[in-house]
Design a protein around this motif. Structure first.
Motif: not given
Ligand SMILES: Cc1ncc(COP(=O)(O)O)c(C=O)c1O
Length: 480
Positions: A138-140, A170, A172-173, A231, A256, A258-259, A279, A281-282
């Motif tokens: 997972t990303l984190t 973000f 978590s980062d 984000f 990162d 993610a987006h 990740c 899921y986006k």
């Protein structure tokens, strides 16, 4: 801004008649990717309102919702259920032999190779060689893993120990960086160099500001860690310039994504990025908490320990990073796989990867370049309808806080409403079957995803949003 070019055909949304519904229909009719929408389940308005997940038999068929929230959770590809069913059948009928044997009637690789299959499909999405990508974790967790390798202040970085990040990273980062620094016995207050936007109202970080911060801290920086796309604002950072600049001082750069993944046409290899995580899921539509991915540039993935010029990069290890030929020999003599695969730890969930593979096959068919071109057009159209004076007047009660340069943003536009409007606007949009998300106290994020959103979705959102704003203003006036 050098990440990518403008849209091939940026749309002529400002010329005559373009604010009319007929123009949305015209754009949809001309959209060569329009058929991809039918590959996804679009929740209906009734789906979203019902207190159960199952639809009662007598429920009338209702309209599709306007789903503009792929920046948070992408929609389910219809093929996900098919591939998950294949996985279940392969597991049911083949049990452990399903690991090793190819089956002529299965669209899934043997379980043993399904991660490699996913990496092959993921590589073009992020502009990487297959060997530079691992679909895992997972990303984190992946960020922690790669920081163990790329942030080693006491050894590798010869006195450099600081990390450059955004002040509004973000959470978590932020926590990952903070805890990594503490893990090395250092003080985050001293070691975290945080970038703050010059203008709090439009919180964009200019590339010049980032380059200057690198200049100012060059002697102490061990790592620059930034989001590919921010984000909150949707800002698309200039990967190439920032990475090149940090490299000119010998500083490593991680991103990162993610987006950014599945949103913009990344070129991680070409941009010489050291590492990246994301990740799925986006924009990658692989389901909540789906297996993520990481990128390690090929120069960091070499494992030929016999050549002094090609040093092995230390890392945390597990058996899935072991060379396939020795993985099952149980010698306890770690022989790393070359490339990103050598950073893997555990055997991944084939169930979970089935959903990722289902989604990536759609990206393979559509192609990231074409998707980005449509995305530029969709977001340009959204911006046009949100700012056209004929529609919203000279001073609408909101501000777009995303970059106005299309090349400096992804699909998402973030809109800051005047104080006190958010709740009413959200209520009205929800009532209309529109799904977007909010960042309190007053920002909404709207992200048309080119795989399944239409120009008509954008048109309908904007029409509903204008109505919602009017209502919110009336209510505010009444309360004032
Ligand atoms: C920018 C960014 N970084 C990190 C994360 C955390 O991801 P995960 O929970 O998959 O580790 C997210 C989740 O949305 C995110 O948007």
């Amino acid at each position: 801004m050098s990440n990518d070019a403008k849209a091939d055909e940026p749309g002529t949304a400002r010329s005559g008649g373009t604010l009319d519904v007929s123009y949305a229909l015209q754009l949809d009719a001309a959209d060569s990717l329009a058929h991809f929408r039918s590959k996804f389940y679009i929740p209906t308005k009734a789906d979203l309102k019902r207190p159960t997940i199952a639809k009662p038999n007598d429920e009338p068929v209702s309209d599709e919702s306007i789903y503009l929230c792929g920046n948070s959770l992408g929609l389910q590809p219809r093929s996900a259920a098919d591939l998950i069913q294949v996985f279940l059948t392969q597991w049911r009928t083949k049990a452990v032999t399903g690991h090793f044997t190819d089956h002529s009637d299965s669209p899934l690789a043997p379980f043993l190779n399904v991660d490699d299959e996913a990496a092959k499909l993921m590589a073009p999405v992020v502009g990487a060689q297959q060997s530079e990508v691992a679909v895992m974790g997972t990303l984190t967790a992946n960020l922690h893993l790669l920081m163990c390798s790329f942030y080693r202040p006491s050894t590798k970085d010869e006195g450099r120990y600081k990390i450059l990040l955004e002040g509004k990273a973000f959470p978590s980062d932020h926590y990952t960086i903070e805890s990594q620094i503490e893990f090395h016995g250092l003080d985050p207050k001293d070691a975290m160099v945080m970038l703050e936007p010059g203008n709090a109202a439009i919180p964009i970080l200019s590339t010049e500001q980032i380059l200057k911060a690198i200049d100012d801290h060059a002697d102490e920086l061990a790592l620059v860690l930034l989001p590919g796309i921010q984000f909150y604002t949707g800002q698309y950072f200039d990967f190439k310039r920032i990475t090149d600049h940090a490299h000119s001082y010998g500083i490593s750069v991680g991103w990162d994504c993610a987006h950014a993944v599945g949103n913009v046409d990344l070129k991680l290899h070409e941009w010489d990025v050291d590492f990246a995580v994301w990740c799925s899921y986006k924009y990658l539509n692989s389901g909540p908490g789906a297996i993520g991915g990481l990128f390690v540039h090929e120069r960091h993935g070499r494992v030929d320990m016999t050549k002094s010029s090609e040093k092995y990069r230390p890392r945390l290890t597990g058996w899935w990073g072991d060379d396939k030929s020795s993985r099952f020999q149980m010698t306890n003599n770690f022989v790393p796989r070359p490339g990103a695969a050598g950073f893997q730890l555990s055997n991944p969930s084939a169930l979970d990867l089935s959903a990722v593979v289902a989604s990536l096959k759609i990206f393979e068919e559509a192609g990231m370049h074409a998707l980005r071109q449509k995305s530029l057009q969709l977001t340009d159209y959204l911006e046009t309808l949100l700012t056209a004076e004929e529609l919203v007047g000279p001073s609408p009660p909101y501000t777009i806080i995303s970059p106005r340069d299309p090349a400096a943003r992804g699909a998402q536009l973030s809109i800051r409403l005047e104080p006190g409007m958010l709740d009413t606007v959200l209520e009205c949009l929800e009532e209309d079957g529109v799904v977007i998300d909010e960042r309190r106290p007053d920002v909404i994020r709207v992200a048309p995803a080119p795989l399944y959103n239409s120009f008509m979705d954008v048109f309908q959102f904007c029409r509903g949003f204008r109505r919602a704003c009017e209502l919110a203003l009336d209510k505010k006036e009444f309360q004032d």
